[in-house]
Motif scaffolding. Structure first.
Motif, PDB file in Angstrom:
ATOM      1  N   ILE A  62      69.083  46.511  12.375  1.00 34.71           N
ATOM      2  CA  ILE A  62      68.995  47.720  12.438  1.00 34.71           C
ATOM      3  C   ILE A  62      70.339  48.356  11.808  1.00 34.71           C
ATOM      4  N   ARG A  63      70.066  49.140  10.420  1.00 36.64           N
ATOM      5  CA  ARG A  63      71.484  49.676   9.543  1.00 36.64           C
ATOM      6  C   ARG A  63      71.244  51.403  10.012  1.00 36.64           C
ATOM      7  N   MET A  64      72.248  51.021  10.233  1.00 36.56           N
ATOM      8  CA  MET A  64      72.689  53.099  10.369  1.00 36.56           C
ATOM      9  C   MET A  64      72.554  53.779   8.873  1.00 36.56           C
ATOM     10  N   PRO A  65      72.538  54.430   8.342  1.00 43.31           N
ATOM     11  CA  PRO A  65      71.991  55.538   7.462  1.00 43.31           C
ATOM     12  C   PRO A  65      73.910  55.437   7.302  1.00 43.31           C
ATOM     13  N   GLU A  66      73.809  55.650   5.510  1.00 38.08           N
ATOM     14  CA  GLU A  66      75.296  56.223   5.289  1.00 38.08           C
ATOM     15  C   GLU A  66      75.412  57.783   5.609  1.00 38.08           C
ATOM     16  N   ARG A  67      75.011  57.999   5.731  1.00 37.75           N
ATOM     17  CA  ARG A  67      74.514  59.644   5.989  1.00 37.75           C
ATOM     18  C   ARG A  67      73.800  60.427   6.869  1.00 37.75           C
ATOM     19  N   GLY A  68      73.427  61.079   7.087  1.00 38.95           N
ATOM     20  CA  GLY A  68      72.221  61.899   8.142  1.00 38.95           C
ATOM     21  C   GLY A  68      72.019  63.643   8.014  1.00 38.95           C
ATOM     22  N   ARG A  69      70.959  64.147   9.109  1.00 33.66           N
ATOM     23  CA  ARG A  69      71.149  65.186   8.585  1.00 33.66           C
ATOM     24  C   ARG A  69      70.732  66.331  10.094  1.00 33.66           C
ATOM     25  N   GLU A  70      71.767  65.354  10.834  1.00 33.30           N
ATOM     26  CA  GLU A  70      71.402  65.639  12.079  1.00 33.30           C
ATOM     27  C   GLU A  70      73.405  65.353  13.285  1.00 33.30           C
ATOM     28  N   TYR A  71      73.577  66.701  13.498  1.00 32.18           N
ATOM     29  CA  TYR A  71      74.812  66.493  14.063  1.00 32.18           C
ATOM     30  C   TYR A  71      74.675  66.534  15.577  1.00 32.18           C
ATOM     31  N   LEU A  80      79.497  51.266  21.889  1.00 33.24           N
ATOM     32  CA  LEU A  80      78.458  51.374  21.322  1.00 33.24           C
ATOM     33  C   LEU A  80      78.858  51.980  19.712  1.00 33.24           C
ATOM     34  N   ALA A  81      80.943  51.474  20.152  1.00 38.28           N
ATOM     35  CA  ALA A  81      81.234  51.353  18.476  1.00 38.28           C
ATOM     36  C   ALA A  81      81.266  49.841  17.772  1.00 38.28           C
ATOM     37  N   PHE A  82      81.812  48.493  19.083  1.00 44.12           N
ATOM     38  CA  PHE A  82      81.070  47.519  18.678  1.00 44.12           C
ATOM     39  C   PHE A  82      79.816  47.548  17.966  1.00 44.12           C
ATOM     40  N   LEU A  83      78.404  48.338  18.451  1.00 42.46           N
ATOM     41  CA  LEU A  83      77.327  47.795  17.951  1.00 42.46           C
ATOM     42  C   LEU A  83      77.329  48.971  16.038  1.00 42.46           C
ATOM     43  N   ALA A  84      77.848  50.310  16.478  1.00 44.52           N
ATOM     44  CA  ALA A  84      78.088  51.395  15.560  1.00 44.52           C
ATOM     45  C   ALA A  84      78.649  50.223  14.024  1.00 44.52           C
ATOM     46  N   GLU A  85      79.775  49.471  14.176  1.00 48.24           N
ATOM     47  CA  GLU A  85      80.251  49.231  13.211  1.00 48.24           C
ATOM     48  C   GLU A  85      79.547  47.715  12.594  1.00 48.24           C
ATOM     49  N   ALA A  86      78.441  47.522  13.751  1.00 48.01           N
ATOM     50  CA  ALA A  86      78.433  46.064  13.102  1.00 48.01           C
ATOM     51  C   ALA A  86      77.163  46.701  12.423  1.00 48.01           C
ATOM     52  N   ALA A  87      76.163  47.687  12.536  1.00 49.84           N
ATOM     53  CA  ALA A  87      75.048  48.135  12.384  1.00 49.84           C
ATOM     54  C   ALA A  87      75.359  49.091  10.647  1.00 49.84           C
ATOM     55  N   GLY A  88      76.668  49.093  10.495  1.00 50.11           N
ATOM     56  CA  GLY A  88      77.420  49.886   9.266  1.00 50.11           C
ATOM     57  C   GLY A  88      78.040  50.995   9.153  1.00 50.11           C
ATOM     58  N   GLY A  89      78.153  51.909  10.744  1.00 51.00           N
ATOM     59  CA  GLY A  89      78.907  53.061  10.798  1.00 51.00           C
ATOM     60  C   GLY A  89      79.938  52.522  11.033  1.00 51.00           C
ATOM     61  N   ALA A  90      80.600  54.107  12.091  1.00 50.29           N
ATOM     62  CA  ALA A  90      81.509  53.764  12.045  1.00 50.29           C
ATOM     63  C   ALA A  90      81.940  54.829  13.659  1.00 50.29           C
ATOM     64  N   ILE A 111      81.276  59.239  16.347  1.00 55.22           N
ATOM     65  CA  ILE A 111      80.391  57.728  16.630  1.00 55.22           C
ATOM     66  C   ILE A 111      79.498  58.183  15.545  1.00 55.22           C
ATOM     67  N   GLY A 112      78.785  57.615  13.988  1.00 59.97           N
ATOM     68  CA  GLY A 112      77.938  57.851  13.498  1.00 59.97           C
ATOM     69  C   GLY A 112      78.188  57.339  12.576  1.00 59.97           C
ATOM     70  N   SER A 113      77.586  58.048  11.494  1.00 55.49           N
ATOM     71  CA  SER A 113      77.235  57.572  10.215  1.00 55.49           C
ATOM     72  C   SER A 113      79.043  57.632   8.805  1.00 55.49           C
ATOM     73  N   ARG A 114      78.878  56.826   8.354  1.00 59.33           N
ATOM     74  CA  ARG A 114      80.348  57.281   8.231  1.00 59.33           C
ATOM     75  C   ARG A 114      80.414  57.920   7.222  1.00 59.33           C
ATOM     76  N   GLU A 121      79.518  61.196   7.853  1.00 56.09           N
ATOM     77  CA  GLU A 121      79.835  62.560   8.597  1.00 56.09           C
ATOM     78  C   GLU A 121      81.269  61.495   9.672  1.00 56.09           C
ATOM     79  N   VAL A 122      81.152  60.461  10.024  1.00 51.37           N
ATOM     80  CA  VAL A 122      83.043  60.505  10.813  1.00 51.37           C
ATOM     81  C   VAL A 122      84.315  60.431   9.611  1.00 51.37           C
ATOM     82  N   ASP A 123      84.196  60.264   8.642  1.00 57.06           N
ATOM     83  CA  ASP A 123      85.273  60.263   7.553  1.00 57.06           C
ATOM     84  C   ASP A 123      84.927  62.019   7.481  1.00 57.06           C
ATOM     85  N   ALA A 124      83.621  62.611   7.084  1.00 58.20           N
ATOM     86  CA  ALA A 124      83.765  64.350   6.942  1.00 58.20           C
ATOM     87  C   ALA A 124      84.814  64.973   8.590  1.00 58.20           C
TER      88      ALA A 124
END
Ligand code: AHM
Ligand code: MG
Length: 336
Positions: free
Chosen positions: A197-206, A280-290, A314-317, A319-322
């Motif tokens: 599973i790769r977390m999309p780099e950005r999404g459309r939902e919060y 969940l942070a462990f999984l998020a980072e492993a899937a490319g998120g933050a 927690i989520g896509s890079r 949105e977390v950066d934003a």
């Protein structure tokens, strides 16, 4: 006939690749899967009676305990006591560390878990889940004392969750990729359904409990303003299930962000570091998120109590950066 990969087959391969010699980790994960199948079977029957409703106790969090919170915790205890796999259990439902004296001499690992996450959804047939993380036992510490697990989340060697939704899905990672499995209830086995599973780099939902918005840091409020219908950048939909596992699962697959900030009454928010945020942070980072607390990486936070809480973003890079960017602005400027 298509060959379907079972969780057990997958575990043996994946753990050996990323944690050489980690046979006990594979065995612990397989045992967790079995425990969760038991919990899921009970959940399917809950409307029929014996474990419906509240137990009448209040847990260490000050929250009323559902009978199923208690049951799910007991299932874990029963599966691991005497297994020789774990030395210590840390659970949302146990005030103290649960030390498995007889198992400790040979067991090398600690399990931190939330046996029934989102239990307020139980009364309305909503999604709930189980969250878990495996840590290596810290040598040289007095075992049975909370300090034993006062290590950052970077020390986790595996993490995952089970989502009890319309389908029962188990997601895990051991330091490589993150993989998802769906329970075939007729066979009673988890089969690989979501490889790598790769977390999309950005999404459309919060995803956030907006009823608490008044107490948040202005940076969070500004993120919501920007992405509401009246805002300047109307690109997001709001989705909130109220069970962290279910909200995180959606973010993992579709991208976007989940956040649960602190407020003046609860400066660290609601979610617990050891058995909710860090796994969940462990999984998020492993899937490319933050995953951060708004400013610091969740995996680097060092707990100073078994049940300490942390704000969570927690989520896509993207949105977390934003959100981090908005939080670093001065409160006056961020209200813009
Ligand atoms: P629980 O583990 O006791 O069920 O509490 C944690 C849950 C999370 O699953 C969820 O994200 C959060 O509490 C919801 O809180 P709120 O009702 O304040 O939105
Ligand atoms: Mg929880």
């Amino acid at each position: 006939m298509d060959h379907r990969l079972t969780l057990t087959q997958h575990l043996l391969r994946e753990v050996e690749e990323h944690r050489p010699g980690g046979g006990p980790i594979a065995a612990i994960l397989a045992e967790i899967a079995t425990a969760c199948k038991e919990i899921r079977a009970e959940l399917a029957e809950v409307g029929l009676g014996r474990l419906a409703g509240m137990k009448g106790d209040v847990n260490v969090q000050g929250e009323e305990v559902h009978k199923l919170d208690w049951f799910a915790n007991e299932v874990f205890r029963e599966h691991f006591a005497g297994s020789g796999l774990l030395c210590t259990l840390v659970s949302e439902e146990m005030e103290q560390i649960f030390h498995l004296d007889d198992d400790c001499p040979r067991a090398q690992y600690t399990l931190c878990y939330d046996p029934m996450d989102g239990s307020s959804n139980l009364d309305v047939d909503g999604a709930v889940g189980t969250i878990f993380a495996i840590r290596r036992k810290v040598e040289g510490r007095a075992h049975g004392r909370p300090e034993e697990v006062f290590e950052p989340g970077t020390e986790q060697v595996a993490a995952g969750y089970v989502l009890y939704g319309p389908q029962c899905i188990l997601v895990y990672g051991v330091g490589g990729d993150v993989h998802g499995f769906t329970l075939d209830t007729a066979v009673g086995e988890f089969f690989l359904s979501h490889p790598q599973i790769r977390m999309p780099e950005r999404g459309r939902e919060y995803s956030a409990n907006l009823s608490r918005l008044d107490g948040w840091d202005p940076g969070f409020r500004r993120f919501v303003d920007r992405h509401s219908q009246q805002g300047r950048e109307t690109t997001y939909s709001l989705r909130y299930i109220g069970a962290l596992v279910a909200d995180f699962h959606r973010v993992l697959l579709r991208g976007g962000v989940f956040f649960y900030p602190g407020d003046p009454q609860n400066p660290s928010g609601k979610l617990r570091l050891l058995y909710e945020a860090a796994p969940l942070a462990f999984l998020a980072e492993a899937a490319g998120g933050a995953a951060t607390d708004g400013r610091r990486r969740i995996l680097e936070l060092v707990p100073d109590g078994l049940h300490v809480r942390t704000p969570l973003v927690i989520g896509s890079r993207h949105e977390v950066d934003a959100i981090e960017g908005l939080l670093t602005e001065t409160p006056a400027a961020s209200m813009g």
